[in-house]
Scaffold this active site. Structure first.
Site, PDB file in Angstrom:
ATOM      1  N   PHE A  62       0.861  -1.183   0.000  1.00  0.00           N
ATOM      2  CA  PHE A  62       0.000   0.000   0.000  1.00  0.00           C
ATOM      3  C   PHE A  62       0.905   1.244   0.000  1.00  0.00           C
ATOM      4  O   PHE A  62       0.844   2.097   0.864  1.00  0.00           O
ATOM      5  CB  PHE A  62      -0.948   0.017   1.212  1.00  0.00           C
ATOM      6  CG  PHE A  62      -1.748  -1.242   1.375  1.00  0.00           C
ATOM      7  CD1 PHE A  62      -2.935  -1.431   0.662  1.00  0.00           C
ATOM      8  CD2 PHE A  62      -1.315  -2.264   2.219  1.00  0.00           C
ATOM      9  CE1 PHE A  62      -3.681  -2.604   0.808  1.00  0.00           C
ATOM     10  CE2 PHE A  62      -2.053  -3.430   2.375  1.00  0.00           C
ATOM     11  CZ  PHE A  62      -3.237  -3.603   1.670  1.00  0.00           C
TER      12      PHE A  62
ATOM     13  N   ASP B 137       1.071  -1.181  -4.991  1.00  0.00           N
ATOM     14  CA  ASP B 137      -0.132  -0.358  -4.846  1.00  0.00           C
ATOM     15  C   ASP B 137      -1.032  -0.630  -6.050  1.00  0.00           C
ATOM     16  O   ASP B 137      -0.558  -0.974  -7.129  1.00  0.00           O
ATOM     17  CB  ASP B 137       0.219   1.134  -4.772  1.00  0.00           C
ATOM     18  CG  ASP B 137      -0.874   1.945  -4.098  1.00  0.00           C
ATOM     19  OD1 ASP B 137      -0.735   2.289  -2.910  1.00  0.00           O
ATOM     20  OD2 ASP B 137      -1.907   2.226  -4.757  1.00  0.00           O
ATOM     21  N   SER B 138      -2.332  -0.463  -5.849  1.00  0.00           N
ATOM     22  CA  SER B 138      -3.270  -0.707  -6.946  1.00  0.00           C
ATOM     23  C   SER B 138      -3.454   0.528  -7.818  1.00  0.00           C
ATOM     24  O   SER B 138      -4.077   0.454  -8.873  1.00  0.00           O
ATOM     25  CB  SER B 138      -4.621  -1.160  -6.393  1.00  0.00           C
ATOM     26  OG  SER B 138      -5.083  -0.204  -5.462  1.00  0.00           O
TER      27      SER B 138
ATOM     28  N   CYS C  73      -5.389   2.481  10.295  1.00  0.00           N
ATOM     29  CA  CYS C  73      -5.816   3.868  10.498  1.00  0.00           C
ATOM     30  C   CYS C  73      -7.325   3.917  10.745  1.00  0.00           C
ATOM     31  O   CYS C  73      -7.944   4.973  10.645  1.00  0.00           O
ATOM     32  CB  CYS C  73      -5.413   4.751   9.326  1.00  0.00           C
ATOM     33  SG  CYS C  73      -6.130   4.241   7.764  1.00  0.00           S
TER      34      CYS C  73
HETATM   35  N1  SAH Z   1       1.815   4.131   3.014  1.00  0.00           N
HETATM   36  C1  SAH Z   1       1.380   5.307   2.282  1.00  0.00           C
HETATM   37  C2  SAH Z   1      -0.103   5.577   2.426  1.00  0.00           C
HETATM   38  C3  SAH Z   1      -0.993   4.435   2.018  1.00  0.00           C
HETATM   39  S1  SAH Z   1      -2.607   4.931   1.596  1.00  0.00           S
HETATM   40  C4  SAH Z   1       2.195   6.512   2.700  1.00  0.00           C
HETATM   41  O1  SAH Z   1       2.850   6.488   3.741  1.00  0.00           O
HETATM   42  O2  SAH Z   1       2.184   7.500   1.967  1.00  0.00           O
HETATM   43  C5  SAH Z   1      -3.309   3.467   1.018  1.00  0.00           C
HETATM   44  C6  SAH Z   1      -2.867   3.087  -0.385  1.00  0.00           C
HETATM   45  O3  SAH Z   1      -3.379   1.783  -0.609  1.00  0.00           O
HETATM   46  C7  SAH Z   1      -3.394   3.932  -1.516  1.00  0.00           C
HETATM   47  O4  SAH Z   1      -2.322   4.383  -2.297  1.00  0.00           O
HETATM   48  C8  SAH Z   1      -4.298   3.002  -2.339  1.00  0.00           C
HETATM   49  O5  SAH Z   1      -4.157   3.218  -3.736  1.00  0.00           O
HETATM   50  C9  SAH Z   1      -3.776   1.666  -1.973  1.00  0.00           C
HETATM   51  N2  SAH Z   1      -4.700   0.519  -2.001  1.00  0.00           N
HETATM   52  C10 SAH Z   1      -5.948   0.425  -1.482  1.00  0.00           C
HETATM   53  N3  SAH Z   1      -6.411  -0.836  -1.573  1.00  0.00           N
HETATM   54  C11 SAH Z   1      -5.434  -1.569  -2.158  1.00  0.00           C
HETATM   55  C12 SAH Z   1      -5.298  -2.950  -2.508  1.00  0.00           C
HETATM   56  N4  SAH Z   1      -6.259  -3.830  -2.222  1.00  0.00           N
HETATM   57  N5  SAH Z   1      -4.149  -3.337  -3.102  1.00  0.00           N
HETATM   58  C13 SAH Z   1      -3.163  -2.449  -3.363  1.00  0.00           C
HETATM   59  N6  SAH Z   1      -3.223  -1.159  -3.030  1.00  0.00           N
HETATM   60  C14 SAH Z   1      -4.348  -0.720  -2.449  1.00  0.00           C
END
Ligand code: SAH
Length: 406
Positions: free
Chosen positions: A238, A260-261, A350
């Site tokens: 993520f 990330d997706s 979160c």
């Molecule tokens: N760790 C990051 C914030 C993460 S926010 C930082 O410190 O900046 C959550 C992220 O998860 C987003 O970018 C979103 O695109 C991604 N996301 C949400 N569901 C997902 C999934 N099932 N698989 C991959 N990425 C996902």
């Protein structure tokens, strides 16, 4: 009109429901109200009394929300006017003087809503711009005064070029407010704004980024990851725009892999790698669903020394707790299977509804199912510019565990 005191509205609390306000919790739920005198407009200031009619607080009226009023002040002599907002904003900045004065860091949260005595108001500083959210009728009602005070008060700390609004969030609907976004004061921010975070160069989009543009709440944890990364291979799940991976490479990680997706988020992550001149050979990215990619990585026999799990909020409300718990457990279980013996797992939630104890239990269950033993080395939380006012535990939303997995 803000500041019009020709009318004083009174909100009287029910005797059996007033104890939380007496302990200075700032929310008044509809069920706690015995009666309201007059017909306050949304956002207007109401005088809150206990069941005996004694003054307890000044609060902002919010007729469409279950949280029917939010407290501005518990002091009777304190008028709720433009000056009040200026004082609270100045106080919030002064509380962060240590952060605002740092040469190596020019982004942080300035105002964290209830925790800074300004329910519904989020203000983040990104270099010479502010990005904010007005989440309740109270702050919407006082918006002009708040923006004017912000523009003036921030000048003591930086040469602010503009204030941007990111009130394009669904919670506004609960307050009967439409979503809004755009310039509130000064110049339009550049499409990509560069911030400096402990020496890391990070491009942020105030107009399109998540929240107000970026995840400032993970700052302290990025610093911890930086300290732990030397010589390690790091899997950043993520990853959004790659902030944890940048911290890991700054701390001399051997290799990082972002998952990330979101393709635009990964593109921006790649841009951030280039900004920091980290070698492309040390940086991998996979676009896809973390739940699936973790399984694919197991099949291909990959192993990592440090894995970060920082998913989006899986539970918005208590009703989604079970489903969220299963999701948190699944990713922790899959991650554990990819860790080298003695590897580190930094796992976060979160979701405010997922309490620390429950999150620990979920993580313990995941490791048990993975057949791995783990120890918590550190309890992690949101950064210190996102403080938790003591009477308002709801402000504690980001929690994490740093575990060693044998
Ligand atoms: N760790 C990051 C914030 C993460 S926010 C930082 O410190 O900046 C959550 C992220 O998860 C987003 O970018 C979103 O695109 C991604 N996301 C949400 N569901 C997902 C999934 N099932 N698989 C991959 N990425 C996902």
């Amino acid at each position: 009109m803000p500041g019009d005191y020709s009318k004083v509205y009174t909100l009287q609390l029910d005797r059996g429901r007033q104890s939380s306000l007496l302990r200075h919790h700032p929310w008044i739920f509809s069920g706690a109200i015995k009666r309201v005198q007059g017909l306050p407009e949304p956002g207007a200031t109401v005088r809150v009394t206990d069941s005996g009619g004694n003054f307890q607080a000044w609060a902002a009226w919010s007729p469409s929300s279950q949280i029917r009023a939010r407290v501005w002040s518990f002091t009777e002599s304190e008028a709720i006017d433009a000056d009040f907002f200026r004082r609270r904003i100045r106080q919030a900045c002064q509380r962060r003087a240590g952060l605002l004065g740092q040469a190596e860091r020019n982004a942080c949260r300035l105002i964290f809503a209830e925790s800074d005595g300004l329910p519904g108001l989020i203000v983040d500083r990104y270099a010479d711009y502010l990005s904010c959210q007005f989440l309740t009728t109270g702050v919407e009602y006082w918006k002009q005064e708040i923006v004017a005070a912000l523009a003036e008060e921030i000048q003591a700390w930086c040469e602010c070029q503009g204030i941007y609004e990111r009130s394009d969030v669904s919670v506004r609907a609960r307050e009967g407010l439409p979503q809004q976004k755009g310039v509130l004061w000064g110049k339009e921010p550049p499409a990509l704004l560069e911030i400096n975070e402990a020496g890391r160069r990070i491009a942020v989009s105030l107009c399109h980024g998540h929240k107000t543009g970026f995840y400032l709440d993970q700052y302290d944890n990025r610093e911890i990851i930086r300290q732990l990364s030397s010589g390690r291979s790091v899997l950043n799940c993520f990853s959004y725009t790659g902030s944890f991976a940048l911290a890991a490479l700054q701390g001399n990680a051997r290799q990082v892999l972002n998952i990330d997706s979101s393709a635009p988020a990964l593109d921006l992550a790649e841009h951030n790698r280039e900004l920091n001149q980290f070698a492309a050979s040390q940086w991998e990215q996979i676009g896809g669903n973390v739940f699936e990619v973790l399984r694919d990585l197991q099949e291909s026999g990959r192993q990592f020394d440090l894995i970060i799990l920082d998913p989006p909020k899986f539970a918005d409300t208590r009703s989604q707790l079970n489903k969220a718990a299963r999701a948190y457990k699944d990713i922790a279980l899959q991650a554990a299977a990819l860790l080298t013996p003695g590897g580190l797992l930094a796992t976060f939630s979160c979701s405010g509804a997922v309490e620390q104890g429950l999150f620990q239990k979920i993580t313990a269950d995941a490791l048990l199912d993975a057949g791995r033993e783990g120890q918590i080395l550190r309890f992690l939380q949101q950064a210190e510019d996102h403080p938790v006012a003591l009477p308002f535990p709801e402000a504690f939303y980001l929690k994490g565990l740093l575990c060693r997995v044998d």
